[in-house]
Design a protein around this motif. Sequence first.
Motif, PDB file in Angstrom:
ATOM      1  N   ARG A   1       0.862  -1.188   0.000  1.00  0.00           N
ATOM      2  CA  ARG A   1       0.000   0.000   0.000  1.00  0.00           C
ATOM      3  C   ARG A   1       0.898   1.237   0.000  1.00  0.00           C
ATOM      4  N   PRO A   2       1.466   1.561  -1.172  1.00  0.00           N
ATOM      5  CA  PRO A   2       2.406   2.679  -1.226  1.00  0.00           C
ATOM      6  C   PRO A   2       1.687   4.017  -1.126  1.00  0.00           C
ATOM      7  N   PRO A   3       2.387   5.043  -0.690  1.00  0.00           N
ATOM      8  CA  PRO A   3       1.783   6.378  -0.718  1.00  0.00           C
ATOM      9  C   PRO A   3       1.505   6.766  -2.167  1.00  0.00           C
ATOM     10  N   LEU A   4       0.331   7.308  -2.410  1.00  0.00           N
ATOM     11  CA  LEU A   4      -0.041   7.634  -3.782  1.00  0.00           C
ATOM     12  C   LEU A   4       0.595   8.958  -4.190  1.00  0.00           C
ATOM     13  N   LEU A   5       1.364   8.924  -5.254  1.00  0.00           N
ATOM     14  CA  LEU A   5       1.876  10.156  -5.835  1.00  0.00           C
ATOM     15  C   LEU A   5       1.117  10.507  -7.103  1.00  0.00           C
ATOM     16  N   GLU A   6       0.322   9.562  -7.628  1.00  0.00           N
ATOM     17  CA  GLU A   6      -0.189   9.709  -8.991  1.00  0.00           C
ATOM     18  C   GLU A   6      -1.531  10.413  -9.086  1.00  0.00           C
ATOM     19  N   ASP A   7      -1.936  11.155  -8.048  1.00  0.00           N
ATOM     20  CA  ASP A   7      -3.222  11.842  -8.093  1.00  0.00           C
ATOM     21  C   ASP A   7      -3.220  13.042  -9.029  1.00  0.00           C
ATOM     22  N   SER A   8      -2.063  13.531  -9.422  1.00  0.00           N
ATOM     23  CA  SER A   8      -1.946  14.660 -10.344  1.00  0.00           C
ATOM     24  C   SER A   8      -1.050  14.231 -11.504  1.00  0.00           C
ATOM     25  N   PRO A   9      -1.085  14.953 -12.624  1.00  0.00           N
ATOM     26  CA  PRO A   9      -0.192  14.593 -13.736  1.00  0.00           C
ATOM     27  C   PRO A   9       1.283  14.576 -13.340  1.00  0.00           C
ATOM     28  N   ARG A  10       1.726  15.593 -12.595  1.00  0.00           N
ATOM     29  CA  ARG A  10       3.136  15.634 -12.189  1.00  0.00           C
ATOM     30  C   ARG A  10       3.438  14.548 -11.164  1.00  0.00           C
ATOM     31  N   GLY A  11       2.469  14.251 -10.311  1.00  0.00           N
ATOM     32  CA  GLY A  11       2.672  13.174  -9.361  1.00  0.00           C
ATOM     33  C   GLY A  11       2.759  11.828 -10.041  1.00  0.00           C
ATOM     34  N   ARG A  12       1.910  11.611 -11.023  1.00  0.00           N
ATOM     35  CA  ARG A  12       1.978  10.348 -11.763  1.00  0.00           C
ATOM     36  C   ARG A  12       3.305  10.243 -12.514  1.00  0.00           C
ATOM     37  N   LEU A  13       3.743  11.340 -13.120  1.00  0.00           N
ATOM     38  CA  LEU A  13       5.034  11.330 -13.813  1.00  0.00           C
ATOM     39  C   LEU A  13       6.164  10.997 -12.844  1.00  0.00           C
ATOM     40  N   ALA A  14       6.144  11.589 -11.655  1.00  0.00           N
ATOM     41  CA  ALA A  14       7.178  11.289 -10.659  1.00  0.00           C
ATOM     42  C   ALA A  14       7.156   9.816 -10.284  1.00  0.00           C
ATOM     43  N   SER A  15       5.958   9.254 -10.127  1.00  0.00           N
ATOM     44  CA  SER A  15       5.846   7.828  -9.809  1.00  0.00           C
ATOM     45  C   SER A  15       6.391   6.969 -10.939  1.00  0.00           C
ATOM     46  N   ILE A  16       6.080   7.351 -12.174  1.00  0.00           N
ATOM     47  CA  ILE A  16       6.578   6.601 -13.331  1.00  0.00           C
ATOM     48  C   ILE A  16       8.103   6.633 -13.369  1.00  0.00           C
ATOM     49  N   LEU A  17       8.680   7.797 -13.134  1.00  0.00           N
ATOM     50  CA  LEU A  17      10.142   7.895 -13.123  1.00  0.00           C
ATOM     51  C   LEU A  17      10.738   7.019 -12.022  1.00  0.00           C
ATOM     52  N   CYS A  18      10.121   7.048 -10.842  1.00  0.00           N
ATOM     53  CA  CYS A  18      10.632   6.237  -9.730  1.00  0.00           C
ATOM     54  C   CYS A  18      10.630   4.757 -10.070  1.00  0.00           C
ATOM     55  N   LEU A  19       9.581   4.289 -10.740  1.00  0.00           N
ATOM     56  CA  LEU A  19       9.424   2.855 -10.986  1.00  0.00           C
ATOM     57  C   LEU A  19      10.085   2.400 -12.282  1.00  0.00           C
ATOM     58  N   ASP A  20      10.247   3.292 -13.242  1.00  0.00           N
ATOM     59  CA  ASP A  20      10.803   2.915 -14.538  1.00  0.00           C
ATOM     60  C   ASP A  20      12.279   3.273 -14.662  1.00  0.00           C
ATOM     61  N   GLN A  21      12.642   4.480 -14.279  1.00  0.00           N
ATOM     62  CA  GLN A  21      14.016   4.944 -14.472  1.00  0.00           C
ATOM     63  C   GLN A  21      14.939   4.621 -13.297  1.00  0.00           C
ATOM     64  N   PHE A  22      14.471   4.879 -12.083  1.00  0.00           N
ATOM     65  CA  PHE A  22      15.374   4.751 -10.946  1.00  0.00           C
ATOM     66  C   PHE A  22      15.879   3.320 -10.733  1.00  0.00           C
ATOM     67  N   PRO A  23      15.059   2.277 -10.910  1.00  0.00           N
ATOM     68  CA  PRO A  23      15.616   0.925 -10.765  1.00  0.00           C
ATOM     69  C   PRO A  23      16.737   0.628 -11.762  1.00  0.00           C
ATOM     70  N   ARG A  24      16.704   1.255 -12.919  1.00  0.00           N
ATOM     71  CA  ARG A  24      17.756   1.041 -13.918  1.00  0.00           C
ATOM     72  C   ARG A  24      19.074   1.648 -13.463  1.00  0.00           C
ATOM     73  N   HIS A  25      19.008   2.633 -12.567  1.00  0.00           N
ATOM     74  CA  HIS A  25      20.214   3.180 -11.951  1.00  0.00           C
ATOM     75  C   HIS A  25      20.612   2.373 -10.719  1.00  0.00           C
ATOM     76  N   LEU A  26      19.635   2.028  -9.907  1.00  0.00           N
ATOM     77  CA  LEU A  26      19.928   1.344  -8.659  1.00  0.00           C
ATOM     78  C   LEU A  26      20.426  -0.082  -8.865  1.00  0.00           C
ATOM     79  N   TYR A  27      19.917  -0.754  -9.907  1.00  0.00           N
ATOM     80  CA  TYR A  27      20.223  -2.175 -10.116  1.00  0.00           C
ATOM     81  C   TYR A  27      20.752  -2.417 -11.531  1.00  0.00           C
TER      82      TYR A  27
END
Length: 199
Positions: A55-81
Motif C-alpha cells: 500500500r504505497p503512498p499515492l503520488l499519482e493523483d496529479s499529472p506531475r505526481g503520476r510522472l514522478a511515480s513513473i520515473l521512480c518505478l521505470d528509471q530509478f531501478p535502472r540506476h539502482l540495479y
Amino acid sequence: MNETPEITAVLDFWFADRAGFPPGGKALWWGKSEAVDRYVRDQFGELLGRLSRKRPPLLEDSPRGRLASILCLDQFPRHLYRGRERAFAWDRRARALVRGGLAQGQDQSLAPMERVFFYLPLVHSEALEDQDQAILLLEALRQEVTEADGKDVDGSLQSARRHRQIIARFGRFPHRNRALGRQSSEEERVFLTQPGSSF
C-alpha cells in the motif's frame, strides 16, 4: 492539490538542465555513470522502497505526481540495479501507471520531454502492442510540439522505433538476457555484437 516534496524532488532532479553534478538533461537521461547511479541510490532509494510496498503512498493523483511515480518505478531501478534482474522488477507497475494516466488524459498537461518519459515504460516493454502504442503516442506528440522541442522528440521517436524493431524481430530485448538469466539464441548472440544492439 499541493505538490508533495517527493514529487518536487524527483522532477527537479530529472528535468533540471544544469551543468555540474548531478547532470541534467541528456547527460542524465541517456548516459551511464556510477556517480549518477550512486546519487539516485542515496537520494531516492528510500522513496522507491516506499513505493514498492503493498500500500504505497499515492503520488499519482496529479499529472506531475503520476510522472514522478513513473520515473521512480521505470528509471530509478535502472540506476539502482544496473545490469541486474531487479532493474526491470517495477516495469509492469510503471506501465500500469502509464495506462491509468492515459485514460485520464494526464499526459496532455505535461511538457514535451515530460511526456516522452511518461510514455517510456511502453518503449521498455517486451510486448509488441505496447511498442506500437508508444510510437503512436510519440508521433502524435511530434505533431503537437514546436520546432524547438521537435528535435528531442524526434530522437525519442527514432529510439522507440529501434526498440520496436528489436521486439518485432526477437520478441524480447536480447541485451537483457544475461541480467534475466535467459539463454540467448545464436541469432541474438550475433545481434549483440552489433552497434546499437543494447540500450
